[in-house]
Design a protein around this motif. Structure first.
Motif, PDB file in Angstrom:
ATOM      1  N   UNK A  14      59.318  26.934  79.602  1.00 25.47           N
ATOM      2  CA  UNK A  14      60.155  27.755  80.472  1.00 25.47           C
ATOM      3  C   UNK A  14      60.687  26.923  81.639  1.00 25.47           C
ATOM      4  N   UNK A  15      59.849  26.051  82.178  1.00 23.96           N
ATOM      5  CA  UNK A  15      60.294  25.210  83.277  1.00 23.96           C
ATOM      6  C   UNK A  15      61.358  24.208  82.879  1.00 23.96           C
ATOM      7  N   UNK A  16      61.426  23.867  81.605  1.00 22.94           N
ATOM      8  CA  UNK A  16      62.418  22.896  81.129  1.00 22.94           C
ATOM      9  C   UNK A  16      63.645  23.559  80.517  1.00 22.94           C
TER      10      UNK A  16
ATOM     11  N   UNK B   9      67.958  24.835  75.090  1.00 22.42           N
ATOM     12  CA  UNK B   9      68.530  23.609  75.630  1.00 22.42           C
ATOM     13  C   UNK B   9      67.604  23.085  76.719  1.00 22.42           C
ATOM     14  N   UNK B  10      67.103  21.883  76.541  1.00 22.19           N
ATOM     15  CA  UNK B  10      66.156  21.340  77.507  1.00 22.19           C
ATOM     16  C   UNK B  10      66.891  20.694  78.666  1.00 22.19           C
ATOM     17  N   UNK B  11      66.397  20.938  79.863  1.00 22.40           N
ATOM     18  CA  UNK B  11      67.000  20.394  81.072  1.00 22.40           C
ATOM     19  C   UNK B  11      65.930  20.239  82.145  1.00 22.40           C
ATOM     20  N   UNK B  12      66.186  19.375  83.106  1.00 16.80           N
ATOM     21  CA  UNK B  12      65.244  19.177  84.217  1.00 16.80           C
ATOM     22  C   UNK B  12      65.829  19.742  85.512  1.00 16.80           C
ATOM     23  N   UNK B  13      66.697  20.752  85.392  1.00 15.46           N
ATOM     24  CA  UNK B  13      67.297  21.349  86.592  1.00 15.46           C
ATOM     25  C   UNK B  13      66.235  21.942  87.518  1.00 15.46           C
ATOM     26  N   UNK B  14      65.247  22.639  86.939  1.00 13.84           N
ATOM     27  CA  UNK B  14      64.199  23.234  87.771  1.00 13.84           C
ATOM     28  C   UNK B  14      63.386  22.151  88.472  1.00 13.84           C
ATOM     29  N   UNK B  15      63.105  21.062  87.774  1.00 15.64           N
ATOM     30  CA  UNK B  15      62.359  19.961  88.377  1.00 15.64           C
ATOM     31  C   UNK B  15      63.126  19.367  89.550  1.00 15.64           C
ATOM     32  N   UNK B  16      64.409  19.157  89.365  1.00 16.12           N
ATOM     33  CA  UNK B  16      65.229  18.612  90.452  1.00 16.12           C
ATOM     34  C   UNK B  16      65.319  19.596  91.615  1.00 16.12           C
ATOM     35  N   UNK B  17      65.379  20.892  91.313  1.00 20.11           N
ATOM     36  CA  UNK B  17      65.537  21.892  92.357  1.00 20.11           C
ATOM     37  C   UNK B  17      64.303  21.977  93.240  1.00 20.11           C
ATOM     38  N   UNK B  18      63.107  21.966  92.645  1.00 22.50           N
ATOM     39  CA  UNK B  18      61.907  22.130  93.458  1.00 22.50           C
ATOM     40  C   UNK B  18      61.645  20.909  94.333  1.00 22.50           C
ATOM     41  N   UNK B  19      62.197  19.746  93.973  1.00 26.55           N
ATOM     42  CA  UNK B  19      61.995  18.560  94.803  1.00 26.55           C
ATOM     43  C   UNK B  19      63.135  18.330  95.782  1.00 26.55           C
TER      44      UNK B  19
ATOM     45  N   UNK C 292      62.698  32.008  87.343  1.00 20.65           N
ATOM     46  CA  UNK C 292      61.581  31.870  86.409  1.00 20.65           C
ATOM     47  C   UNK C 292      61.274  30.414  86.078  1.00 20.65           C
ATOM     48  N   UNK C 293      62.303  29.611  85.892  1.00 17.77           N
ATOM     49  CA  UNK C 293      62.021  28.224  85.512  1.00 17.77           C
ATOM     50  C   UNK C 293      61.374  27.448  86.657  1.00 17.77           C
ATOM     51  N   UNK C 294      61.757  27.755  87.901  1.00 18.86           N
ATOM     52  CA  UNK C 294      61.114  27.091  89.044  1.00 18.86           C
ATOM     53  C   UNK C 294      59.671  27.550  89.199  1.00 18.86           C
ATOM     54  N   UNK C 295      59.425  28.855  88.991  1.00 18.92           N
ATOM     55  CA  UNK C 295      58.054  29.370  89.063  1.00 18.92           C
ATOM     56  C   UNK C 295      57.175  28.682  88.026  1.00 18.92           C
ATOM     57  N   UNK C 296      57.675  28.576  86.817  1.00 18.38           N
ATOM     58  CA  UNK C 296      56.900  27.945  85.751  1.00 18.38           C
ATOM     59  C   UNK C 296      56.643  26.472  86.042  1.00 18.38           C
ATOM     60  N   UNK C 297      57.638  25.778  86.584  1.00 15.04           N
ATOM     61  CA  UNK C 297      57.463  24.360  86.882  1.00 15.04           C
ATOM     62  C   UNK C 297      56.448  24.141  87.998  1.00 15.04           C
ATOM     63  N   UNK C 298      56.503  24.968  89.049  1.00 15.46           N
ATOM     64  CA  UNK C 298      55.542  24.832  90.139  1.00 15.46           C
ATOM     65  C   UNK C 298      54.143  25.213  89.665  1.00 15.46           C
ATOM     66  N   UNK C 299      54.040  26.266  88.843  1.00 18.95           N
ATOM     67  CA  UNK C 299      52.735  26.656  88.313  1.00 18.95           C
ATOM     68  C   UNK C 299      52.148  25.539  87.451  1.00 18.95           C
TER      69      UNK C 299
END
Length: 279
Positions: free
Chosen positions: A35-37, A53-63, A243-250
């Motif tokens: 979900x985070x990806x 579709x895989x992406x690292x948008x959530x990863x970039x957003x939280x940092x 949701x994707x940011x929540x999943x990535x932080x979790x």
């Protein structure tokens, strides 16, 4: 030869069952990571997407948009600091409760444990005013002290149960050689109940990372936020639930604990079985 042929199918069956169980345990972690990806538009669609579709948008957003590194640092400092405080206080207290004979010893031990059973909401307001008067609101030091106070009774009780398993004759032999109680505690008792100390420390780490109420109460601004409170930042506002940011932080909050458990699993498994029925 016949026994070997019988063992092979049973071994394959055991490995299959263990593999299925491992996959069942890992699936929630992989689901959070998937979900985070994913892009946010694919998560909220009513129809399921089998090939996302895989992406690292959530990863970039939280940092980039959120000081996640700052939150992570606050979590590490507050939790590890509280564990150090707990161990420094709990080990001597557990030794006194396990070895010294004094009036109401068992009652004091149960009273210490009963404080962990108290509802956190009962002491939330007094703790808030206490730290406000001390000028420690919105600081990592306040979180460290709160986490340590919450887990101290449990850590003390766990370590005490392991110390009760150590034969007193070992200490008597050391006293015969002229060792003091402090030297016995540091040189003999602590190394012998090290698995129990590690177990108590890991439990305190887990409780500290998962703490939300006191963190939200004490950390009034983002300067003292931890990862548990940072998750709440992605559940409201004009952007809705991210949701994707929540999943990535979790996932980011969960992985250090998982790595820690894997690294010390031998000590932890031994510590969970020692002293379990004593005290």
């Amino acid at each position: 030869m016949k026994s070997l042929r019988h063992r092979a199918p049973s071994k394959i069956l055991r490995l299959t069952i263990l593999g299925a169980w491992a996959l069942f345990c890992v699936l929630p972690i992989l689901w959070f990571l998937s979900i985070g990806l994913r892009p946010r538009t694919e998560i909220i669609l009513p129809q399921p997407i089998y090939w996302p579709t895989w992406t690292i948008d959530a990863w970039n957003m939280i940092w980039s948009d959120w000081p996640m590194g700052y939150y992570l640092r606050n979590s590490i400092v507050a939790v590890l600091g509280s564990v150090v405080i707990d161990l420094l206080l709990a080990i001597p207290a557990a030794y006194a409760l396990a070895r010294y004979r004094f009036k109401l010893r068992e009652d004091i031990g149960f009273y210490i444990l009963s404080t962990r059973m108290m509802a956190p909401a009962v002491v939330a307001i007094p703790i808030f005013f206490l730290f406000r008067n001390l000028g420690l609101l919105d600081t990592v030091w306040a979180l460290m002290l709160v986490y340590a106070a919450m887990n101290l009774s449990l850590v003390t009780w766990i370590i005490r149960s392991y110390m009760l398993d150590i034969p007193p004759e070992i200490e008597d032999a050391a006293r015969t050689d002229g060792a003091t109680d402090l030297k016995i505690l540091v040189m003999i008792i602590v190394p012998m109940c090290l698995p129990g100390i590690i177990t108590a420390a890991v439990i305190a780490v887990i409780f500290g990372i998962n703490e939300f109420l006191f963190t939200l109460l004490i950390a009034s601004t983002k300067s003292a936020y931890t990862l548990s409170v940072a998750l709440a930042n992605f559940t409201g506002g004009s952007d809705g639930v991210i949701y994707n940011a929540i999943s990535m932080v979790a996932f980011l909050a969960f992985m250090p604990v998982l790595v820690l458990l894997i690294a010390i699993q031998n000590h932890l498994s031994r510590g969970l079985t020692m002293g379990a029925v004593k005290g």
